[in-house]
Motif scaffolding. Structure first.
Motif, PDB file in Angstrom:
ATOM      1  N   ALA A 282       9.754  -6.870   3.787  1.00  0.00           N
ATOM      2  CA  ALA A 282       9.123  -5.577   3.504  1.00  0.00           C
ATOM      3  C   ALA A 282       7.795  -5.835   2.813  1.00  0.00           C
ATOM      4  O   ALA A 282       7.743  -6.043   1.611  1.00  0.00           O
ATOM      5  N   LEU A 283       6.750  -5.879   3.600  1.00  0.00           N
ATOM      6  CA  LEU A 283       5.429  -6.179   3.047  1.00  0.00           C
ATOM      7  C   LEU A 283       4.405  -5.214   3.618  1.00  0.00           C
ATOM      8  O   LEU A 283       4.542  -4.750   4.748  1.00  0.00           O
ATOM      9  N   PRO A 284       3.359  -4.922   2.838  1.00  0.00           N
ATOM     10  CA  PRO A 284       2.319  -4.013   3.352  1.00  0.00           C
ATOM     11  C   PRO A 284       1.455  -4.702   4.394  1.00  0.00           C
ATOM     12  O   PRO A 284       1.572  -5.907   4.609  1.00  0.00           O
ATOM     13  N   GLY A 285       0.578  -3.945   5.039  1.00  0.00           N
ATOM     14  CA  GLY A 285      -0.349  -4.525   6.008  1.00  0.00           C
ATOM     15  C   GLY A 285      -1.185  -5.618   5.364  1.00  0.00           C
ATOM     16  O   GLY A 285      -1.371  -5.645   4.145  1.00  0.00           O
ATOM     17  N   ARG A 287      -4.269  -7.611   4.021  1.00  0.00           N
ATOM     18  CA  ARG A 287      -5.553  -7.167   3.477  1.00  0.00           C
ATOM     19  C   ARG A 287      -6.605  -8.228   3.798  1.00  0.00           C
ATOM     20  O   ARG A 287      -6.496  -9.380   3.380  1.00  0.00           O
ATOM     21  N   GLU A 301       1.781  -9.549   8.323  1.00  0.00           N
ATOM     22  CA  GLU A 301       1.716  -8.564   7.243  1.00  0.00           C
ATOM     23  C   GLU A 301       1.890  -9.231   5.879  1.00  0.00           C
ATOM     24  O   GLU A 301       2.488 -10.286   5.760  1.00  0.00           O
ATOM     25  N   GLU A 304      -3.132 -11.811   2.215  1.00  0.00           N
ATOM     26  CA  GLU A 304      -4.395 -11.390   1.602  1.00  0.00           C
ATOM     27  C   GLU A 304      -5.408 -12.487   1.868  1.00  0.00           C
ATOM     28  O   GLU A 304      -5.259 -13.616   1.395  1.00  0.00           O
TER      29      GLU A 304
ATOM     30  N   ARG B  33       1.563   0.976   7.533  1.00  0.00           N
ATOM     31  CA  ARG B  33       2.865   0.801   8.187  1.00  0.00           C
ATOM     32  C   ARG B  33       3.955   1.661   7.576  1.00  0.00           C
ATOM     33  O   ARG B  33       5.112   1.543   7.936  1.00  0.00           O
ATOM     34  N   TYR B  34       3.598   2.519   6.643  1.00  0.00           N
ATOM     35  CA  TYR B  34       4.629   3.305   5.978  1.00  0.00           C
ATOM     36  C   TYR B  34       4.577   4.763   6.398  1.00  0.00           C
ATOM     37  O   TYR B  34       3.634   5.204   7.049  1.00  0.00           O
ATOM     38  N   TYR B 260      -4.195  -1.645  -4.149  1.00  0.00           N
ATOM     39  CA  TYR B 260      -3.235  -2.294  -3.252  1.00  0.00           C
ATOM     40  C   TYR B 260      -2.150  -3.022  -4.060  1.00  0.00           C
ATOM     41  O   TYR B 260      -0.953  -2.836  -3.831  1.00  0.00           O
ATOM     42  N   HIS B 261      -2.578  -3.806  -5.042  1.00  0.00           N
ATOM     43  CA  HIS B 261      -1.591  -4.523  -5.863  1.00  0.00           C
ATOM     44  C   HIS B 261      -0.802  -3.565  -6.752  1.00  0.00           C
ATOM     45  O   HIS B 261       0.376  -3.775  -6.998  1.00  0.00           O
ATOM     46  N   PHE B 264       1.789  -2.150  -4.231  1.00  0.00           N
ATOM     47  CA  PHE B 264       2.656  -3.039  -3.452  1.00  0.00           C
ATOM     48  C   PHE B 264       3.147  -4.281  -4.176  1.00  0.00           C
ATOM     49  O   PHE B 264       4.073  -4.925  -3.713  1.00  0.00           O
ATOM     50  N   ASN B 265       2.531  -4.664  -5.279  1.00  0.00           N
ATOM     51  CA  ASN B 265       2.961  -5.916  -5.902  1.00  0.00           C
ATOM     52  C   ASN B 265       3.667  -5.709  -7.225  1.00  0.00           C
ATOM     53  O   ASN B 265       3.488  -6.465  -8.157  1.00  0.00           O
ATOM     54  N   THR B 270       9.879  -3.217  -4.488  1.00  0.00           N
ATOM     55  CA  THR B 270       9.402  -3.390  -3.120  1.00  0.00           C
ATOM     56  C   THR B 270       9.442  -2.056  -2.374  1.00  0.00           C
ATOM     57  O   THR B 270      10.375  -1.280  -2.546  1.00  0.00           O
ATOM     58  N   ILE B 271       8.439  -1.787  -1.568  1.00  0.00           N
ATOM     59  CA  ILE B 271       8.444  -0.584  -0.745  1.00  0.00           C
ATOM     60  C   ILE B 271       8.975  -0.956   0.639  1.00  0.00           C
ATOM     61  O   ILE B 271       8.434  -1.834   1.306  1.00  0.00           O
ATOM     62  N   TYR B 272      10.043  -0.286   1.047  1.00  0.00           N
ATOM     63  CA  TYR B 272      10.675  -0.580   2.326  1.00  0.00           C
ATOM     64  C   TYR B 272      10.256   0.431   3.384  1.00  0.00           C
ATOM     65  O   TYR B 272       9.890   1.557   3.077  1.00  0.00           O
TER      66      TYR B 272
END
Lengths: 395, 371
Positions: A282-285, A287, A301, A304, B33-34, B260-261, B264-265, B270-272
């Motif tokens: 589960a990771l974002p796009g 960067r 995905e 960075e 993607r979400y 972004y961090h 998402f970090n 965690t975002i599913y």
């Protein structure tokens, strides 16, 4: 308990150590080695099974199975989390007569006769967990049925000069096999076995038991079982398959197979109708910053990128910092390339950090493709800042 | 965790009308993607909430398709899990006008769960949040309701559902609904309260024909002195897509590494989202990709600057894309020039088409259009 009958059960041999992959398989089984940015080698045979309509797969594990077991889990990423069938991990176990490790490929199946019997299949598909390819096993099965074969073995045409590295099937015009030669010095044909077999279960079952009773046998399909079947005069056919297929048993071939994914018309196209499924993180796009340069590369995905990425596979969750350079390389998941580091012609294992200004395989001048030396850094290493790794070095 | 979650999926649909014609705000794609609901669902799941009701009103097919069995959020549970609370119209109840009415329709859900607390939330807040801390803070405060608030962001077109001013103990001293207050804290549309109290309030308001949660219950009862409200101040990164313009600006804001961090970090948060088994994106020999967020499955051969690309976007050689949000499955042919656009899903842009919006007024291309 009575199980509903399955026409075909697949048995995936995933127990090999893969020692030629050196540090990459130090703590993990070969089928669990990452490939192509987000996959693991085992995703290919598993996805092929699913795309071919096979929903019952036994995975025979032995060497360092922890990661593989965790990865396969309940099989949901491949749609193999089924009430009936689905995916089953089959490690060696202790039985009434004592316990033993899988002695060979045939013995591994022999020890799981009961598992297969529960589904009462007509045929058993035997696969290995170290090849990268997309194949419709259903088409192979159709050929197997049509010819009324006892055994069908997938073969591909290899160059004559390489044929002595493979198990070679010598066939008649109708595709029936009359002779099998394991790594022949003087090959008579160029039909190399791909390690993919369909057996009539009744026939295989009988031969596995006979093979087990033979104390001189190595309990190996290629060396023992197939020759014994030929001797008995059974109907063995070759099924030729000439689409992309690559044995990724060595560092060089693993690197090459990754590179085969690149380009406008890649040697091996992961996209298209038959998807390869994987356990997705589960990771974002990814960067990609304004100072990054990314050409002819695959970037997954969660990456960075601030540095330069050229002709490379960058798996999910990697970081390429500003001023770093990655060329002709494979970064496995969650690798960090710190600022100013240079990585060329390399495979970097999962979770490894390449420190600031380090040089990995950077000094190489290539005159000829054959000279290319792949530098390999294993899993979870930290290469100190400024460190120099020579081309071909393995850590 | 001793709380159930209730998510309202349709709030703010009208302010995002171009993007929510065929979907709920909750299922609006965001951040390459979400879908917006992923953030809230992941926050709830990460906080150990195992019983969640999603209140829907209309257009919820895309939402149901997205949620599937909820396995991605680890909510495919034997006991509990996720329930879609679709409109349940009887002879005396129409489609509801506000959150209180919606809750009245879902009383059987609220009455049949065991948890003592309820977390109510809209689906516009994009952030990584741990509800465990907030619940504890709520219990410690001794107040009837806790509202999660955050410092205002100046560039939002629409005001927050509530605005509050706090006393020294972090409790609400003054509040307003949909207006800016003197203080600068805006409600994130997230409230925690005792389940029993919520049930009582919903019943009481229903009898009196009140349906607006913030106006008719929180503000009114607060002003009457019937309830006390605590505020949890969320100081992490949060984005709010109240309007289409917010949506565009917030998409662009993701290009800032801090934002972004910040989303998402966050450790343990965690975002599913739903898995689609796409191949990693391919960056071509002559591709130029600057300052972008790129999901899997893209094929980038041209130039892309300052843009958000969802899964499976194809950009042909010599195409030039700048300041765009491009949703899943769009294909941009060679020579096309796109600037300042939001392309909804599956848009095809023909060769040499030139389309220009601006960063201030992005142009929106409808789902499936061929331009």
């Amino acid at each position: 308990m009575k199980f509903q009958k399955k026409r075909c059960v697949a048995m995936l041999l995933a127990g090999g150590q893969g020692s030629r992959l050196l540090c990459l398989t130090q703590n993990t089984a070969k089928p669990a080695v990452p490939f192509g940015g987000k996959y693991r080698i085992i995703d290919f045979p598993l996805s092929n099974c699913v795309n071919s309509g096979i929903d019952t797969v036994g995975i025979l594990t032995q060497y360092q199975p922890l990661e593989l077991n965790e990865y396969v889990g309940n099989g949901a990423p491949w749609g193999l989390n089924r009430n009936h069938g689905g995916v089953q991990i089959l490690p060696p176990y202790q039985g009434f007569k004592g316990s033993q490790w899988y002695k060979g490929t045939a013995n591994a199946i022999y020890q799981n006769i009961e598992f297969i019997d529960r589904y009462d299949p007509d045929d058993v598909l035997v696969l290995s967990g170290d090849h990268i390819y997309k194949m419709d096993y259903a088409a192979m099965m159709a050929a197997h049925k049509e010819r009324g074969a006892d055994v069908t073995i997938a073969v591909r045409t290899v160059p004559l000069e390489e044929a002595s590295r493979f198990g070679i099937m010598n066939t008649k015009e109708d595709g029936s096999i009359y002779e099998f030669e394991e790594k022949p010095k003087q090959p008579k044909s160029t039909n190399a076995s791909m390690g993919i077999y369909i057996f009539r279960w009744e026939v295989l079952r009988r031969h596995l038991i006979a093979d087990e009773e033979n104390p001189n046998s190595d309990n190996d399909f290629g060396k023992n079982v197939i020759p014994a079947m030929l001797n008995e005069g059974l109907k063995l056919y070759a099924y030729s398959f000439n689409d992309y297929w690559k044995d990724v048993g060595t560092i060089k071939s693993l690197w090459e197979a990754n590179m085969d994914l690149l380009g406008l018309n890649p040697e091996f196209d992961l996209g298209g109708k038959d998807r390869i499924y994987a356990r997705n993180p589960a990771l974002p796009g990814a960067r990609i910053s304004s100072i990054a340069k990314t050409t002819n590369s695959m970037i997954a995905e969660g990456c960075e990128i601030d540095g330069i990425v050229k002709n490379s596979i960058v798996s999910y969750g990697c970081v390429v910092a500003a001023g770093a350079e990655v060329e002709n390389s494979v970064l496995m998941p969650e690798v960090v390339i710190e600022a100013g580091a240079v990585v060329k012609n390399a495979i970097i294992g999962e979770g490894t950090v390449i420190g600031k200004g380090a040089q990995v395989g950077a000094a190489q001048v290539l005159k000829d493709e054959a000279d290319r030396k792949i530098t390999v850094v294993g899993k979870d290493h930290v290469i100190e800042a400024g460190k120099l790794l020579q081309p071909g070095e393995v850590i | 965790m001793n709380a159930v979650g209730i998510i309202f999926s349709n709030i703010y649909d009208s302010a995002l009308s171009e993007l929510t014609r065929e979907r709920t705000v909750a299922s609006l794609p965001f951040a390459a993607r979400y879908r917006q609901i992923d953030f809230l669902l992941s926050n709830m799941s990460n906080s150990g909430i195992s019983q969640i009701g999603i209140i829907t009103k209309y257009n919820y097919r895309s939402l149901m398709d997205h949620l599937g069995s909820c396995a991605e959020w680890d909510l495919n549970l034997k006991n509990n899990g996720l329930v879609i609370l679709a409109p349940y119209a009887t002879s005396h109840s129409g489609i509801y006008r506000g959150k209180l009415e919606a809750l009245y329709n879902s009383l059987d859900f609220l009455e049949n769960v065991d948890e003592d607390y309820v977390i109510l939330s809209d689906s516009v807040a994009i952030c990584a949040m741990d509800f465990r801390k907030i619940l504890q803070e709520h219990i410690d405060s001794g107040c009837d309701v806790t509202a999660v608030v955050t410092p205002y962001k100046s560039n939002l077109e629409k005001t927050f559902p509530i605005a509050v001013e706090l006393d020294g103990k972090g409790n609400v001293r003054d509040m307003g609904v949909e207006v800016g207050l003197r203080d600068d804290l805006g409600g994130m549309g997230i409230y925690i309260m005792k389940r029993e109290e919520l049930i009582k309030a919903v019943k009481k308001c229903s009898i009196r024909g009140r349906y607006h949660l913030e106006r008719d219950y929180l503000l009114r009862d607060f002003n009457e002195g019937d309830i006390t409200i605590h505020a949890h101040v969320f100081r992490g990164t949060a984005l709010f897509n109240f309007t289409t313009m917010d949506y565009y600006r917030n998409s662009m804001a993701l290009l800032d590494p801090d934002v972004y961090h910040g989303i998402f970090n966050q450790r343990g948060l965690t975002i599913y989202t739903k898995v689609r088994d796409e191949v990693p994106s391919y960056f071509g020999e002559n591709a130029r990709v600057d300052d972008c967020i790129i999901a899997d499955g893209c094929r980038l051969l041209g130039t892309v600057e300052n843009s958000i690309l969802f899964r499976g976007v194809k950009i042909a050689e010599s195409a030039h894309v700048k300041d765009c949000v491009i949703m899943q499955g769009c294909e941009i042919a060679e020579g096309a020039v796109l600037e300042g656009l939001i392309l909804d899903k599956d848009v095809t842009v023909r060769p040499y088409t030139v389309l220009k919006g601006t960063r201030e007024h992005p142009m929106i291309i409808e789902k499936g259009a061929n331009v």
